[in-house]
Design a protein around this motif. Structure first.
Motif, PDB file in Angstrom:
ATOM      1  N   LYS A 219       0.836  -1.202   0.000  1.00 35.11           N
ATOM      2  CA  LYS A 219       0.000   0.000   0.000  1.00 35.11           C
ATOM      3  C   LYS A 219       0.870   1.252   0.000  1.00 35.11           C
ATOM      4  CE  LYS A 219      -4.069  -1.765   0.024  1.00 35.11           C
ATOM      5  NZ  LYS A 219      -4.950  -1.447  -1.137  1.00 35.11           N
ATOM      6  N   CYS A 221       1.237   5.652  -0.639  1.00 35.44           N
ATOM      7  CA  CYS A 221       0.593   6.961  -0.677  1.00 35.44           C
ATOM      8  C   CYS A 221       1.669   8.011  -0.881  1.00 35.44           C
ATOM      9  CB  CYS A 221      -0.174   7.231   0.600  1.00 35.44           C
ATOM     10  SG  CYS A 221       0.883   7.330   2.042  1.00 35.44           S
ATOM     11  N   GLU A 227      -2.640   9.641   9.692  1.00 39.09           N
ATOM     12  CA  GLU A 227      -3.937   9.572   9.013  1.00 39.09           C
ATOM     13  C   GLU A 227      -3.888   8.628   7.811  1.00 39.09           C
ATOM     14  OE1 GLU A 227      -7.262   9.983   9.966  1.00 39.09           O
ATOM     15  OE2 GLU A 227      -5.855  11.070  11.244  1.00 39.09           O
ATOM     16  N   ARG A 228      -2.830   8.784   6.991  1.00 41.40           N
ATOM     17  CA  ARG A 228      -2.656   7.892   5.829  1.00 41.40           C
ATOM     18  C   ARG A 228      -2.518   6.451   6.295  1.00 41.40           C
ATOM     19  NH1 ARG A 228      -2.363  12.409   3.717  1.00 41.40           N
ATOM     20  NH2 ARG A 228      -4.567  12.327   4.129  1.00 41.40           N
ATOM     21  N   LYS A 230      -3.888   5.100   8.790  1.00 41.78           N
ATOM     22  CA  LYS A 230      -5.243   4.601   9.070  1.00 41.78           C
ATOM     23  C   LYS A 230      -5.955   4.196   7.786  1.00 41.78           C
ATOM     24  CE  LYS A 230      -6.540   7.121  13.299  1.00 41.78           C
ATOM     25  NZ  LYS A 230      -7.518   8.103  13.831  1.00 41.78           N
ATOM     26  N   GLU A 231      -5.916   5.099   6.816  1.00 45.84           N
ATOM     27  CA  GLU A 231      -6.643   4.851   5.571  1.00 45.84           C
ATOM     28  C   GLU A 231      -6.159   3.589   4.876  1.00 45.84           C
ATOM     29  OE1 GLU A 231      -6.073   8.410   3.332  1.00 45.84           O
ATOM     30  OE2 GLU A 231      -7.055   9.678   4.835  1.00 45.84           O
ATOM     31  N   LEU A 232      -4.832   3.497   4.762  1.00 45.58           N
ATOM     32  CA  LEU A 232      -4.288   2.337   4.051  1.00 45.58           C
ATOM     33  C   LEU A 232      -4.611   1.045   4.798  1.00 45.58           C
ATOM     34  CD1 LEU A 232      -0.793   3.735   2.950  1.00 45.58           C
ATOM     35  CD2 LEU A 232      -2.899   3.559   1.615  1.00 45.58           C
ATOM     36  N   THR A 233      -4.602   1.121   6.116  1.00 41.96           N
ATOM     37  CA  THR A 233      -4.916  -0.077   6.903  1.00 41.96           C
ATOM     38  C   THR A 233      -6.372  -0.489   6.704  1.00 41.96           C
ATOM     39  OG1 THR A 233      -3.283   0.589   8.546  1.00 41.96           O
ATOM     40  CG2 THR A 233      -4.877  -1.075   9.207  1.00 41.96           C
ATOM     41  N   LYS A 234      -7.235   0.510   6.622  1.00 38.63           N
ATOM     42  CA  LYS A 234      -8.643   0.187   6.340  1.00 38.63           C
ATOM     43  C   LYS A 234      -8.759  -0.593   5.049  1.00 38.63           C
ATOM     44  CE  LYS A 234     -10.736   4.105   8.746  1.00 38.63           C
ATOM     45  NZ  LYS A 234     -11.172   5.509   8.556  1.00 38.63           N
ATOM     46  N   GLU A 235      -8.027  -0.147   4.045  1.00 38.31           N
ATOM     47  CA  GLU A 235      -8.058  -0.853   2.760  1.00 38.31           C
ATOM     48  C   GLU A 235      -7.596  -2.296   2.924  1.00 38.31           C
ATOM     49  OE1 GLU A 235      -5.929   1.249  -0.254  1.00 38.31           O
ATOM     50  OE2 GLU A 235      -6.829   3.190   0.246  1.00 38.31           O
ATOM     51  N   ASN A 238     -10.129  -4.596   4.331  1.00 42.77           N
ATOM     52  CA  ASN A 238     -11.236  -4.899   3.429  1.00 42.77           C
ATOM     53  C   ASN A 238     -10.922  -6.046   2.476  1.00 42.77           C
ATOM     54  OD1 ASN A 238     -13.095  -3.098   4.395  1.00 42.77           O
ATOM     55  ND2 ASN A 238     -12.377  -1.420   3.070  1.00 42.77           N
ATOM     56  N   ILE A 260      -6.527   1.394  13.928  1.00 38.00           N
ATOM     57  CA  ILE A 260      -7.597   0.827  13.091  1.00 38.00           C
ATOM     58  C   ILE A 260      -7.795  -0.659  13.391  1.00 38.00           C
ATOM     59  CG2 ILE A 260      -8.202   0.219  10.715  1.00 38.00           C
ATOM     60  CD1 ILE A 260      -8.710   3.131  11.502  1.00 38.00           C
TER      61      ILE A 260
END
Lengths: 338, 338
Positions: A219, A221, A227-228, A230-235, A238, A260
């Motif tokens: 992943k 960015c 913050e990033r 968090k976002e990448l971990t959410k991905e 999923n 996360i």
DNA sequence: AAACGCAACGCAAACGTTTGCGTAAATCTA
DNA sequence: TAGATTTACGCAAACGTTTGCGTTGCGTTT
């Protein structure tokens, strides 16, 4: 504004020449003990201090070193700066600090500004996306320079770095050693120097252990932070096939990942282990405490300054093109082992 | 080392005088458009840059401002520095940064060193125990100076601060508003400037709400940090009459407190609420997230520089003895309310 | 006693700029 | 067109040091 006394004042009040006074101030030979004593006493009495600006101008040596960093407020950087300041002070150099804000244009501006001010040498950590380092290449033969942290391999100068690849390799190897094989990575885009190095270490660790690269686990960015992370971990969470470990190329991203993962109800490190990079102050505050690579900023700063000052004082201006590696070590905490 | 071109080079290659060239470089009046154009073109061709060292020496104005801070690696300080750097750069000043390491002797040394280098002004945050500020008093009439964060009230100069007392007052008032009355404080010894201010706010909040001061709840140490925060909190938890809230004068101490409280099995904030000071990066990482006072470092740094540069460029050297207060605000998180 | 050497100091240039003043040429005024 | 004014530039000093070289004066040597 009381008058600042200069050499002339001392000379006149003692019926001496400026040269003589200058010579005793600088402890040069050819002065009798008697006049030396008289001058020193008068100097103290008038509390003379040498005008360093004038001296610097005259001998074209400022005893100032310039520093360029992407940002001063990053924890790691501030520690490096501390190392630079303390060591520079020991050798009686002053330090001029500038920020590039990861903007190559600004970086070049700062570089030239420092040159104009007559710094004796420059310490630089490149901007993240620094690709066009043309100006540096030209400058490298004109001024002593050492790079640290984010360096370029094509500019001829000495570099103080950690072995990013090896450090990342060790981090990932550690994950493998605790039984993880589905290891994700949170990194920056391919234009980020350190990120790419660490990514290489990640790849090598996988390869050496016969683990095939899973592209979904990589992943990226542009500008990684909490913050990033968090976002990448959410991905990652999923995905149908969840990773069992995450290597984040930055402590803050690792912290984001942990937050996360915890929120999702998964256990750390049993379900997903996390390892970071830098050993920042966050590492022992986040729960579970973060396993990470200790990046000795103080030492990096100190050695960088020392190499630079040595080079400044070596008149033979052979530009030594060497790379000095500062040792890192893996700090194992609860984010990978209970 | 290719030769650096100076005014003389340009002048000779155009059959002009140095003065004329200087005047066009500095855009002074009295030059025909034609020669102005010729000079500028030649300057670019030889890529002339003015020797700022020589200029600074000549006009005795360096466009450098000196900064003295206790340490650069404290998060809050590094943010202030960022503010200083960004704003100074906008007004084309360079910044020389030095550390005092909370040593008054070193602080004075640095001050004098900066003076010797001919900085145009000095930005200073005093050492923690700075009591003997005699040298500053003498210097205050000789060089533009503004103090920030840790300031002295007896030195005549402008001061950029937050209202420490009010901020602490609000923090404690918040604790009271959520029903706490047995409020402890983790602070430094009485020689610490900011600590004393915050302690005053604490005392006033108690008094204003008819809460009697419990001396066992006042915990001091010399140099507060996370570790000290832990130790002092342990002492608090050994009391027969436990506090129901802790006000730590520093985020890191608050984090230490939270860690100890959690380990002891007590609940936060139900059993003991915690509030910190600074809104550092730890505040949103510790669990529960830390209620704290936001101390706007960027703004402090920026205004400090602007006041300083304004004063530098105001020839009328009336030393204005004013105090500028930057607004803080209480950030409420889970360490005080669910 | 002449010659020499050396210790101790002064003279003056130089570093690259800025700037007050002087002056020649150009332009304007009457 | 002569005089007054302005424009556009040059001269040279100055900022505070450092430093190569010259110059004293003294003691030592033959």
């Amino acid at each position: 504004m009381s008058k600042i006394t200069n050499l002339k004042d001392i000379a006149e009040s003692l019926n001496l020449s400026i040269s003589t006074v200058s010579r005793v101030i600088n402890d040069k030979p050819g002065i009798s003990k008697k006049t030396k004593k008289r001058v020193l006493e008068k100097a103290k009495q008038l509390n003379y201090t040498t005008n360093l600006m004038a001296r610097a101008f005259r001998i074209s040596k400022s005893n100032i070193i310039g520093v360029i960093v992407p940002t001063v407020s990053l924890y790691f950087t501030s520690i490096v700066l501390k190392g630079i300041l303390s060591e520079a002070e020991k050798r009686s150099y002053r330090v001029m600090i500038t920020e590039s804000n990861n903007d190559v244009k600004k970086e070049e501006e700062m570089f030239n500004a420092l040159l104009q001010f007559g710094v004796d040498g420059i310490l630089i950590s490149l901007s993240k996306n620094s690709t066009d380092t043309d100006y540096l290449f030209k400058a490298s033969s004109n001024i002593p320079m050492v790079m640290f942290d984010k360096v370029s391999s094509i500019i001829p100068c000495t570099r103080i770095v950690i072995n990013e690849e090896e450090a990342a390799y060790n981090a990932v190897k550690h994950l493998i050693s605790i039984g993880k094989r589905k290891i994700a990575i949170l990194k920056e885009s391919k234009y980020s120097y350190t990120s790419e190095k660490r990514y290489k270490g990640y790849l090598k660790a996988l390869a050496d252990n016969n683990i095939e690269l899973e592209h979904d686990y990589v992943k990226s960015c542009l500008d990684i932070n909490l913050e990033r992370g968090k976002e990448l971990t959410k991905e990652l969470l999923n995905l149908k096939n969840l990773p069992d470990a995450i290597f984040a190329i930055t402590d803050s991203a690792a912290v984001g990942a942990i937050q996360i993962i915890k929120k999702s109800g998964l256990r750390i490190p049993e379900d997903i282990a996390v390892v970071g990079f830098s050993n920042s102050s966050l590492a022992e505050v986040i729960e579970p405490n973060l396993t990470t690579i200790d990046q000795p900023g103080l030492q990096i700063g100190r050695t960088a300054v020392n190499f630079l000052i040595d080079k400044i004082n070596k008149s033979d201006s052979e530009i030594d093109n060497k790379t000095v590696e500062i040792k890192t070590k893996l700090i194992i905490r609860n984010s990978t082992v209970k």
